[in-house]
Design an enzyme around this catalytic site. Structure first.
Site, PDB file in Angstrom:
ATOM      1  CB  SER A  15      -0.916  -0.028   1.222  1.00 29.11           C
ATOM      2  OG  SER A  15      -0.132  -0.102   2.381  1.00 29.11           O
ATOM      3  CD  GLU A 143      -6.729   6.042  -5.610  1.00 26.96           C
ATOM      4  OE1 GLU A 143      -7.108   7.227  -5.792  1.00 26.96           O
ATOM      5  OE2 GLU A 143      -6.037   5.707  -4.644  1.00 26.96           O
ATOM      6  N   GLY A 358     -10.231  20.412  14.715  1.00 25.62           N
ATOM      7  CA  GLY A 358     -10.175  19.251  15.598  1.00 25.62           C
ATOM      8  C   GLY A 358     -11.458  19.119  16.392  1.00 25.62           C
ATOM      9  CB  CYS A 385     -12.866  24.349  11.779  1.00 24.67           C
ATOM     10  SG  CYS A 385     -14.518  23.676  12.011  1.00 24.67           S
ATOM     11  N   GLY A 387      -9.935  25.975  15.281  1.00 31.84           N
ATOM     12  CA  GLY A 387      -8.937  27.043  15.457  1.00 31.84           C
ATOM     13  C   GLY A 387      -9.601  28.402  15.632  1.00 31.84           C
ATOM     14  CG  HIS A 511     -12.616  22.877   7.116  1.00 31.45           C
ATOM     15  ND1 HIS A 511     -11.601  22.382   7.895  1.00 31.45           N
ATOM     16  CD2 HIS A 511     -13.757  22.691   7.813  1.00 31.45           C
ATOM     17  CE1 HIS A 511     -12.112  21.906   9.023  1.00 31.45           C
ATOM     18  NE2 HIS A 511     -13.418  22.078   9.003  1.00 31.45           N
ATOM     19  CD  GLU A 513      -8.860  23.058   5.780  1.00 29.42           C
ATOM     20  OE1 GLU A 513      -9.104  24.286   5.782  1.00 29.42           O
ATOM     21  OE2 GLU A 513      -9.254  22.282   6.669  1.00 29.42           O
TER      22      GLU A 513
HETATM   23  N1  GLN Z   1     -15.080  20.695  17.115  1.00 27.63           N
HETATM   24  C1  GLN Z   1     -15.628  21.760  16.410  1.00 27.63           C
HETATM   25  C2  GLN Z   1     -17.097  21.639  16.065  1.00 27.63           C
HETATM   26  O1  GLN Z   1     -17.642  20.571  15.933  1.00 27.63           O
HETATM   27  C3  GLN Z   1     -14.815  22.046  15.191  1.00 27.63           C
HETATM   28  C4  GLN Z   1     -14.698  20.930  14.225  1.00 27.63           C
HETATM   29  C5  GLN Z   1     -13.588  21.144  13.269  1.00 27.63           C
HETATM   30  O2  GLN Z   1     -12.600  21.796  13.585  1.00 27.63           O
HETATM   31  N2  GLN Z   1     -13.714  20.572  12.071  1.00 27.63           N
HETATM   32  O3  GLN Z   1     -17.741  22.632  15.922  1.00 27.63           O
END
Ligand code: GLN
Length: 535
Positions: A15, A143, A358, A385, A387, A511, A513
C-alpha cells in the site's frame, strides 16, 4: 456524443504507493489535452463513509461541496484537476452493502438470493457508470483502494473484470506496482511486480499499462523483461520515480508518455489530439522548486504525529508558499505539549501559525497558549474551524476578561459559552444530521481584511462542524477590536473573525484548505503566507 471511457487504477505489492497521485496525474494530463475528466475512489472498507474515522486511522476527512465526508484522495483530485468532486466520486464497501441491503428490504430483488456476484458487483458497476452516464465526462478514472490480493478488494476487481467485457476498448487498466532496490546486490527487483500482475490475472484481469514505483531509474532492459513476463507492451511499462514533490509526478508521467499510451490504447488518433498543455502547472512547479528563501509556518494541532491528518492544510500552505516564492518550512506542533511556559521557546522562530481544526477536549490548552502568543506578539495567525473557535475563547478570556469563557464542546457546564450550538443553525442542519457540512454562502464586510483578500463580497466555503460562534458575544467582541467580518446571512451565523490592529489574525469557521488548488491557490493562504514573510 462519444462514449465515456473508463480507466481503472489498481495497486499491487504494497500500500502507500501513491495510486491517488498517479490517478490524479493521469486525470491532469488528459484534462490538459482538452478532455473532460473526473476521478473516483472506491474504498474497500466497511465504514459507510470516513466521517466517523479517527484521523489517525485514515488521515484527513475531506469534504466535498455537496457535504460528503470523503477520502483524502478526493483532495488530490481537486487540487490537481481544479474540478469539484461530489458524493458519487467516493464510494465505500459499506455504502455498496448498505444500498444493496436497502434494496433487498424493499423487495427490489423479487425474492432472489442476494449474493456478492451479481448483486454487489452490479451495485459497484452502477456506482462507477453513474459518473459517466450523464455525459459530463470523456474519462472517468476510478482508483481501487487497497492492494490486489486483499480479500476486501475482490468484488471490485471482479467488477472491473466484468466491465472490461462490457465496455471493450472503452475500458483500460493501469496497474501500479513497486520495484524494490536491493542495496547489497545493487539491483532492482521485478519479481514482486510479476507476482502482483499474476494475482490480477488470477482474478481474470489483464493490466494494460504498468506503472512501476521506484527509487532508481528503470532501464530499458528491465522494462523489456517486465513487458515479457507480464503480457504488457514495452511502451506501456513506465516508471514513476521518487520525487521531492507530488506536483512533479504529472510532468514525469508526461515524459513517460502515460497519456499518449492511454489514448492510443483507447483508439484515439494522436495526430488529431492536441498535446497536453501543462504551462501553468510547470510554472507552479518551477516556483515551488526554485524558491530559496524559507517561510516558517507552524501548524498547532492534536493529530500532528500523522501529517496526513492535515493533508489539505499542508498542501494549501505549499501552494501559497510557492505563489509567494518561498520554500515552506513546516513545523508540526503537538498542541498537547504546548503551554504558556514553553510557547515562546517553541514558536519564537516561526513566521506564521495555523491553529488546526479538531474535535473534543484534548490539546485545547496548547492551542490557547499559541493563540495568546500570536495575538500579543503580532505573529500572523490563521485559525481554522476549531482554530477559530479557540481564537474566540482565548479572546473572551484574556481580552474581555471572562476567565471562565469556554466552548460548550469542551465544557458543557460553562455559562460563558462563547462557542455553542446555536438556535439559528437549526435552519441549516439537514434533517437528522448533526453537523454543518459542505458549502455555505458567506457575506464579507466591506472594508475588512477578508473583503480585501477575496476581492468580493459574496463567497462560498465548505464546513464540517457542530458548534458555532455565540452571537450573544458579537457586539462585545466587535467593540474590542475583534470584528465579525464574514456572516452566513440566511442563518445569522458568524463565519469569520479578524482582529483589528494586528498584522494578520483571522479565524474562519469553514475550511478554506479544501478548495486550494495548484492553479488557483486559496487567497486566504496566499495572504497569510504573504503576511508571514513581511518584516
Ligand atoms: N469541534 C468543532 C465543532 O464541531 C470544530 C470541528 C472542526 O474543527 N472541524 O464545531
Amino acid at each position: 456524443m462519444k462514449d465515456t471511457k473508463y480507466i481503472f487504477v489498481t495497486g499491487g505489492v504494497t500500500s502507500s504507493l501513491g495510486k491517488g497521485i498517479i490517478a490524479a496525474s493521469l486525470g491532469k494530463l488528459l484534462q490538459a489535452r482538452g478532455f473532460r475528466v473526473t476521478n473516483q475512489k472506491l474504498d474497500p472498507y466497511i465504514n459507510v463513509d470516513p466521517g466517523t474515522l479517527n484521523p489517525y486511522e485514515h488521515g484527513e476527512c475531506y469534504v466535498t461541496v455537496d457535504g460528503h465526508e470523503a477520502d483524502l484522495d478526493l483532495g488530490h483530485y481537486e487540487r490537481f484537476l481544479g474540478v469539484e468532486t461530489h458524493k458519487a466520486n467516493n464510494v465505500t464497501t459499506g455504502r455498496i452493502y448498505q444500498n444493496v441491503i436497502n434494496k433487498e428490504r424493499r423487495g427490489d430483488y423479487l425474492g432472489k438470493t442476494v449474493q456478492i456476484i451479481p448483486h454487489i458487483t452490479d451495485e459497484i458497476k452502477r456506482n462507477i457508470k453513474m459518473l459517466g452516464n450523464k455525459g459530463d465526462f470523456d474519462f472517468v478514472i476510478t482508483e481501487i483502494g487497497g492492494t490486489v490480493g486483499d480479500i476486501e478488494s475482490l468484488p471490485y476487481i471482479e467488477s472491473v473484470r466484468q466491465l472490461r467485457w462490457e465496455l471493450g476498448k472503452n475500458c483500460l487498466i493501469v496497474h501500479l506496482t513497486y520495484v524494490p532496490y536491493l542495496a547489497a546486490a545493487k539491483e532492482l527487483k521485478t519479481k514482486p511486480t510479476q507476482h502482483s500482475v499474476k494475482a490480477l490475472q488470477e482474478q481474470g484481469v489483464q493490466a494494460d499499462i504498468l506503472v512501476l514505483r521506484t527509487e532508481h531509474n528503470i532501464s530499458a532492459e528491465i522494462r523489456k523483461k517486465v513487458a515479457l513476463f507480464c503480457n504488457v507492451e514495452q511502451s506501456a511499462v513506465m516508471q514513476s520515480i521518487d520525487v521531492p514533490s507530488i506536483y512533479r509526478v504529472p510532468l514525469n508521467m508526461q515524459e513517460e508518455r502515460l497519456d499518449e499510451v492511454v489514448l492510443t490504447k483507447m483508439g484515439y488518433d494522436l495526430e488529431k489530439t492536441p498535446a497536453a498543455d501543462m504551462k501553468s502547472w510547470t510554472a507552479f512547479v518551477h516556483n515551488l522548486e526554485d524558491a530559496k528563501e524559507e517561510v516558517r509556518i507552524a501548524i498547532v494541532g492534536k493529530y500532528v504525529q500523522l501529517p496526513d491528518a492535515y493533508k489539505s492544510i499542508i498542501e494549501s500552505l505549499i501552494h501559497a508558499s510557492a505563489y509567494n516564492n518561498r520554500k515552506l518550512k513546516l513545523e508540526l506542533i503537538l498542541s498537547d505539549k504546548l503551554s504558556e511556559e514553553n510557547v515562546e521557546k517553541k514558536l519564537q522562530k516561526i513566521d506564521g501559525i495555523v491553529v488546526a481544526p479538531g474535535f473534543g477536549q484534548r490539546g485545547m490548552d496548547g492551542k490557547f497558549a499559541a493563540l495568546k502568543y500570536a495575538r500579543e506578539n503580532n505573529i500572523p495567525c490563521l485559525g481554522i474551524c476549531m482554530g477559530m473557535q479557540t481564537m474566540s475563547v482565548e479572546f473572551a478570556r484574556n481580552v474581555l476578561g471572562y476567565a471562565e469563557a469556554n466552548s460548550t464542546e469542551i465544557d458543557p457546564d460553562t455559562i460563558y459559552n462563547v462557542v455553542d450550538i446555536m438556535e439559528e443553525q437549526k435552519n441549516i442542519l439537514d434533517l437528522g444530521g448533526s453537523m454543518r457540512l459542505g458549502a455555505y454562502k458567506c457575506k464579507l464586510k466591506k472594508g475588512s481584511r477578508v473583503y480585501d483578500i477575496y476581492g468580493k463580497e459574496n463567497i462560498s466555503e465548505r464546513h464540517r462542524h457542530r458548534y458555532e460562534f455565540n452571537n450573544a458575544f458579537k457586539d462585545e467582541f466587535e467593540k474590542n477590536g475583534m470584528i465579525c467580518s464574514g456572516m452566513n446571512v440566511e442563518s445569522n451565523l458568524v463565519e469569520i473573525i479578524e482582529l483589528q490592529g494586528h498584522k494578520w489574525y483571522v479565524g474562519v469557521q469553514f475550511h478554506p484548505e479544501y478548495s486550494s488548488t495548484v492553479v488557483n491557490p486559496h487567497p486566504l493562504f496566499i495572504s497569510f503566507v504573504k503576511a508571514a514573510i513581511e518584516k
